[in-house]
Design a protein around this motif. Structure first.
Motif, PDB file in Angstrom:
ATOM      1  N   ILE A  35      20.439  23.058  24.777  1.00 19.51           N
ATOM      2  CA  ILE A  35      19.529  24.057  25.325  1.00 19.51           C
ATOM      3  C   ILE A  35      20.249  24.920  26.352  1.00 19.51           C
ATOM      4  O   ILE A  35      20.059  26.138  26.405  1.00 19.51           O
ATOM      5  CB  ILE A  35      18.291  23.387  25.948  1.00 19.51           C
ATOM      6  CG1 ILE A  35      17.436  22.717  24.866  1.00 19.51           C
ATOM      7  CG2 ILE A  35      17.446  24.429  26.705  1.00 19.51           C
ATOM      8  CD1 ILE A  35      16.254  21.933  25.408  1.00 19.51           C
ATOM      9  N   SER A  36      21.094  24.293  27.162  1.00 23.49           N
ATOM     10  CA  SER A  36      21.766  25.031  28.237  1.00 23.49           C
ATOM     11  C   SER A  36      22.851  25.966  27.719  1.00 23.49           C
ATOM     12  O   SER A  36      23.203  26.937  28.390  1.00 23.49           O
ATOM     13  CB  SER A  36      22.366  24.057  29.259  1.00 23.49           C
ATOM     14  OG  SER A  36      23.413  23.302  28.686  1.00 23.49           O
ATOM     15  N   THR A  37      23.380  25.687  26.526  1.00 21.09           N
ATOM     16  CA  THR A  37      24.457  26.528  25.994  1.00 21.09           C
ATOM     17  C   THR A  37      23.996  27.452  24.872  1.00 21.09           C
ATOM     18  O   THR A  37      24.473  28.590  24.765  1.00 21.09           O
ATOM     19  CB  THR A  37      25.616  25.666  25.471  1.00 21.09           C
ATOM     20  OG1 THR A  37      25.117  24.734  24.494  1.00 21.09           O
ATOM     21  CG2 THR A  37      26.264  24.892  26.609  1.00 21.09           C
ATOM     22  N   LYS A  38      23.051  27.005  24.044  1.00 23.15           N
ATOM     23  CA  LYS A  38      22.634  27.788  22.887  1.00 23.15           C
ATOM     24  C   LYS A  38      21.214  28.332  22.994  1.00 23.15           C
ATOM     25  O   LYS A  38      20.816  29.201  22.218  1.00 23.15           O
ATOM     26  CB  LYS A  38      22.761  26.942  21.609  1.00 23.15           C
ATOM     27  CG  LYS A  38      24.180  26.478  21.317  1.00 23.15           C
ATOM     28  CD  LYS A  38      24.249  25.694  20.026  1.00 23.15           C
ATOM     29  CE  LYS A  38      25.679  25.237  19.730  1.00 23.15           C
ATOM     30  NZ  LYS A  38      26.607  26.370  19.565  1.00 23.15           N
ATOM     31  N   GLY A  39      20.439  27.802  23.937  1.00 22.70           N
ATOM     32  CA  GLY A  39      19.055  28.231  24.073  1.00 22.70           C
ATOM     33  C   GLY A  39      18.103  27.316  23.329  1.00 22.70           C
ATOM     34  O   GLY A  39      18.501  26.589  22.400  1.00 22.70           O
ATOM     35  N   VAL A 117      19.036  24.005  35.238  1.00 22.36           N
ATOM     36  CA  VAL A 117      18.250  25.209  35.512  1.00 22.36           C
ATOM     37  C   VAL A 117      17.989  25.959  34.211  1.00 22.36           C
ATOM     38  O   VAL A 117      16.895  26.483  33.981  1.00 22.36           O
ATOM     39  CB  VAL A 117      18.976  26.128  36.518  1.00 22.36           C
ATOM     40  CG1 VAL A 117      18.160  27.388  36.779  1.00 22.36           C
ATOM     41  CG2 VAL A 117      19.236  25.395  37.822  1.00 22.36           C
ATOM     42  N   ARG A 118      18.995  26.006  33.343  1.00 24.87           N
ATOM     43  CA  ARG A 118      18.828  26.691  32.066  1.00 24.87           C
ATOM     44  C   ARG A 118      17.759  26.011  31.217  1.00 24.87           C
ATOM     45  O   ARG A 118      16.974  26.670  30.532  1.00 24.87           O
ATOM     46  CB  ARG A 118      20.161  26.726  31.314  1.00 24.87           C
ATOM     47  CG  ARG A 118      20.107  27.435  29.966  1.00 24.87           C
ATOM     48  CD  ARG A 118      19.979  28.936  30.111  1.00 24.87           C
ATOM     49  NE  ARG A 118      19.717  29.568  28.823  1.00 24.87           N
ATOM     50  CZ  ARG A 118      20.646  29.875  27.917  1.00 24.87           C
ATOM     51  NH1 ARG A 118      21.928  29.602  28.169  1.00 24.87           N
ATOM     52  NH2 ARG A 118      20.316  30.451  26.787  1.00 24.87           N
ATOM     53  N   VAL A 119      17.706  24.697  31.238  1.00 23.62           N
ATOM     54  CA  VAL A 119      16.682  23.973  30.482  1.00 23.62           C
ATOM     55  C   VAL A 119      15.293  24.350  30.997  1.00 23.62           C
ATOM     56  O   VAL A 119      14.372  24.634  30.220  1.00 23.62           O
ATOM     57  CB  VAL A 119      16.898  22.445  30.574  1.00 23.62           C
ATOM     58  CG1 VAL A 119      15.710  21.695  29.983  1.00 23.62           C
ATOM     59  CG2 VAL A 119      18.185  22.055  29.856  1.00 23.62           C
ATOM     60  N   ILE A 120      15.124  24.352  32.307  1.00 24.68           N
ATOM     61  CA  ILE A 120      13.831  24.722  32.893  1.00 24.68           C
ATOM     62  C   ILE A 120      13.478  26.153  32.524  1.00 24.68           C
ATOM     63  O   ILE A 120      12.344  26.453  32.122  1.00 24.68           O
ATOM     64  CB  ILE A 120      13.875  24.550  34.425  1.00 24.68           C
ATOM     65  CG1 ILE A 120      14.051  23.075  34.794  1.00 24.68           C
ATOM     66  CG2 ILE A 120      12.604  25.107  35.067  1.00 24.68           C
ATOM     67  CD1 ILE A 120      14.338  22.820  36.264  1.00 24.68           C
ATOM     68  N   THR A 121      14.449  27.056  32.635  1.00 21.81           N
ATOM     69  CA  THR A 121      14.208  28.458  32.321  1.00 21.81           C
ATOM     70  C   THR A 121      13.830  28.639  30.862  1.00 21.81           C
ATOM     71  O   THR A 121      12.883  29.362  30.532  1.00 21.81           O
ATOM     72  CB  THR A 121      15.472  29.299  32.630  1.00 21.81           C
ATOM     73  OG1 THR A 121      15.789  29.154  34.006  1.00 21.81           O
ATOM     74  CG2 THR A 121      15.250  30.757  32.330  1.00 21.81           C
ATOM     75  N   GLU A 122      14.562  27.971  29.971  1.00 24.51           N
ATOM     76  CA  GLU A 122      14.312  28.107  28.538  1.00 24.51           C
ATOM     77  C   GLU A 122      12.947  27.544  28.136  1.00 24.51           C
ATOM     78  O   GLU A 122      12.277  28.093  27.271  1.00 24.51           O
ATOM     79  CB  GLU A 122      15.408  27.390  27.748  1.00 24.51           C
ATOM     80  CG  GLU A 122      16.730  28.112  27.728  1.00 24.51           C
ATOM     81  CD  GLU A 122      16.724  29.278  26.751  1.00 24.51           C
ATOM     82  OE1 GLU A 122      16.091  29.170  25.682  1.00 24.51           O
ATOM     83  OE2 GLU A 122      17.363  30.300  27.061  1.00 24.51           O
ATOM     84  N   MET A 123      12.543  26.442  28.767  1.00 25.39           N
ATOM     85  CA  MET A 123      11.347  25.751  28.303  1.00 25.39           C
ATOM     86  C   MET A 123      10.075  26.128  29.045  1.00 25.39           C
ATOM     87  O   MET A 123       8.981  26.020  28.489  1.00 25.39           O
ATOM     88  CB  MET A 123      11.568  24.239  28.381  1.00 25.39           C
ATOM     89  CG  MET A 123      12.631  23.759  27.416  1.00 25.39           C
ATOM     90  SD  MET A 123      12.677  21.966  27.253  1.00 25.39           S
ATOM     91  CE  MET A 123      11.068  21.650  26.508  1.00 25.39           C
ATOM     92  N   ASP A 126       9.190  32.502  29.926  1.00 26.29           N
ATOM     93  CA  ASP A 126       9.048  33.218  28.668  1.00 26.29           C
ATOM     94  C   ASP A 126       9.910  34.470  28.577  1.00 26.29           C
ATOM     95  O   ASP A 126       9.770  35.254  27.644  1.00 26.29           O
ATOM     96  CB  ASP A 126       7.573  33.603  28.485  1.00 26.29           C
ATOM     97  CG  ASP A 126       7.208  33.787  27.020  1.00 26.29           C
ATOM     98  OD1 ASP A 126       7.914  33.234  26.171  1.00 26.29           O
ATOM     99  OD2 ASP A 126       6.230  34.495  26.746  1.00 26.29           O
ATOM    100  N   ASP A 127      10.764  34.709  29.546  1.00 30.26           N
ATOM    101  CA  ASP A 127      11.592  35.907  29.515  1.00 30.26           C
ATOM    102  C   ASP A 127      12.996  35.581  29.979  1.00 30.26           C
ATOM    103  O   ASP A 127      13.220  34.611  30.696  1.00 30.26           O
ATOM    104  CB  ASP A 127      10.998  37.013  30.381  1.00 30.26           C
ATOM    105  CG  ASP A 127      10.949  36.618  31.848  1.00 30.26           C
ATOM    106  OD1 ASP A 127      10.611  35.450  32.116  1.00 30.26           O
ATOM    107  OD2 ASP A 127      11.249  37.457  32.704  1.00 30.26           O
ATOM    108  N   HIS A 128      13.957  36.380  29.580  1.00 32.60           N
ATOM    109  CA  HIS A 128      15.352  36.094  29.896  1.00 32.60           C
ATOM    110  C   HIS A 128      15.654  36.225  31.382  1.00 32.60           C
ATOM    111  O   HIS A 128      16.615  35.658  31.873  1.00 32.60           O
ATOM    112  CB  HIS A 128      16.266  37.016  29.090  1.00 32.60           C
ATOM    113  CG  HIS A 128      16.238  36.749  27.615  1.00 32.60           C
ATOM    114  ND1 HIS A 128      16.617  35.540  27.069  1.00 32.60           N
ATOM    115  CD2 HIS A 128      15.848  37.525  26.580  1.00 32.60           C
ATOM    116  CE1 HIS A 128      16.477  35.582  25.754  1.00 32.60           C
ATOM    117  NE2 HIS A 128      16.015  36.764  25.432  1.00 32.60           N
ATOM    118  N   GLY A 129      14.829  36.971  32.091  1.00 27.94           N
ATOM    119  CA  GLY A 129      15.043  37.108  33.520  1.00 27.94           C
ATOM    120  C   GLY A 129      14.600  35.899  34.318  1.00 27.94           C
ATOM    121  O   GLY A 129      14.892  35.770  35.497  1.00 27.94           O
ATOM    122  N   GLY A 130      13.868  34.996  33.654  1.00 31.83           N
ATOM    123  CA  GLY A 130      13.445  33.771  34.328  1.00 31.83           C
ATOM    124  C   GLY A 130      12.359  33.992  35.356  1.00 31.83           C
ATOM    125  O   GLY A 130      12.381  33.432  36.445  1.00 31.83           O
TER     126      GLY A 130
END
Length: 209
Positions: A35-39, A117-123, A126-130
């Motif tokens: 999730i942190s590397t590929k989304g 942080v990327r996991v939290i942001t991805e899951m 709903d937007d790339h800006g977090g």
């Protein structure tokens, strides 16, 4: 008692064996890495299985769906995050120091655990800006808002802080932290240590400590 397979292909509800627990931890870590590397969208069960060196069926033995596995990964991240912050807040000698410890720990954990942080942001976002929550109004992720509001209330009761609405100020402080982290994720060159200093001053001014 060790875990055993139930009838008709169902798994028994007994405590998992040590090996099963280790395998679950491995799958959670592989999920976090992907999730942190590929989304999140690219983190399929097949990709997780390949990363772990297992078959897809083996993954499904431990987690019956991608949703269950990614939720376990998110729960792990949030649990680690919450424990990190709680430990530092608990060590603070008074309400003022506890609030500052909270702010510093929120920044410090995310600085040290960028992939989490990327996991939290991805899951959760709903937007790339977090910035936009997938579930509007769910600002109290892992009890974060309430724990800060409780710290602020304790400081008021001890006569250390000015009079204000704790929930509103907790939202303001939390929003400032999220804004700084969101900017740092997009601009890694941003000096997060200096930003933490500014957030501390911002918080002290807000609560009138």
């Amino acid at each position: 008692m060790a875990s055993r397979r139930g009838g008709r292909g169902e798994k028994a509800t007994d405590t998992p064996t040590f090996t099963e627990q280790a395998r679950r931890r491995q799958l959670v870590e592989c999920t976090i890495d992907l999730i942190s590397t590929k989304g999140y969208p690219a983190t399929s069960l097949s990709a997780i299985a390949e990363q772990a060196g297992l078959s897809k069926a083996a993954v499904l033995y431990h987690f019956s769906s991608k949703d269950n596995l990614t939720r376990a990964a998110l729960d792990h991240v949030l649990g680690e995050f919450t424990a990190y912050v709680a430990e530092r807040v608990a060590a603070a000698p008074d309400p003022r120091d506890a609030v500052i410890a909270y702010v510093r720990a929120m920044i410090g954990y995310q600085q040290e655990h960028r992939r989490h942080v990327r996991v939290i942001t991805e899951m959760l976002l709903d937007d790339h800006g977090g910035t936009r929550l997938k579930t509007p109004g769910s600002h109290d992720t892992a009890g974060r808002l309430q724990s800060l509001a409780d710290l602020l209330t304790a400081g008021q009761q001890a006569g250390r802080f000015r009079a204000f609405d704790p929930v509103t100020v907790a939202l303001a402080i939390g929003g400032a932290i999220d804004g700084v982290i969101g900017h740092w994720l997009a601009h890694p060159e941003h000096d997060l240590d200096a930003a933490a200093d500014e957030l501390e001053r911002f918080t002290l001014n807000a609560i009138g400590a």
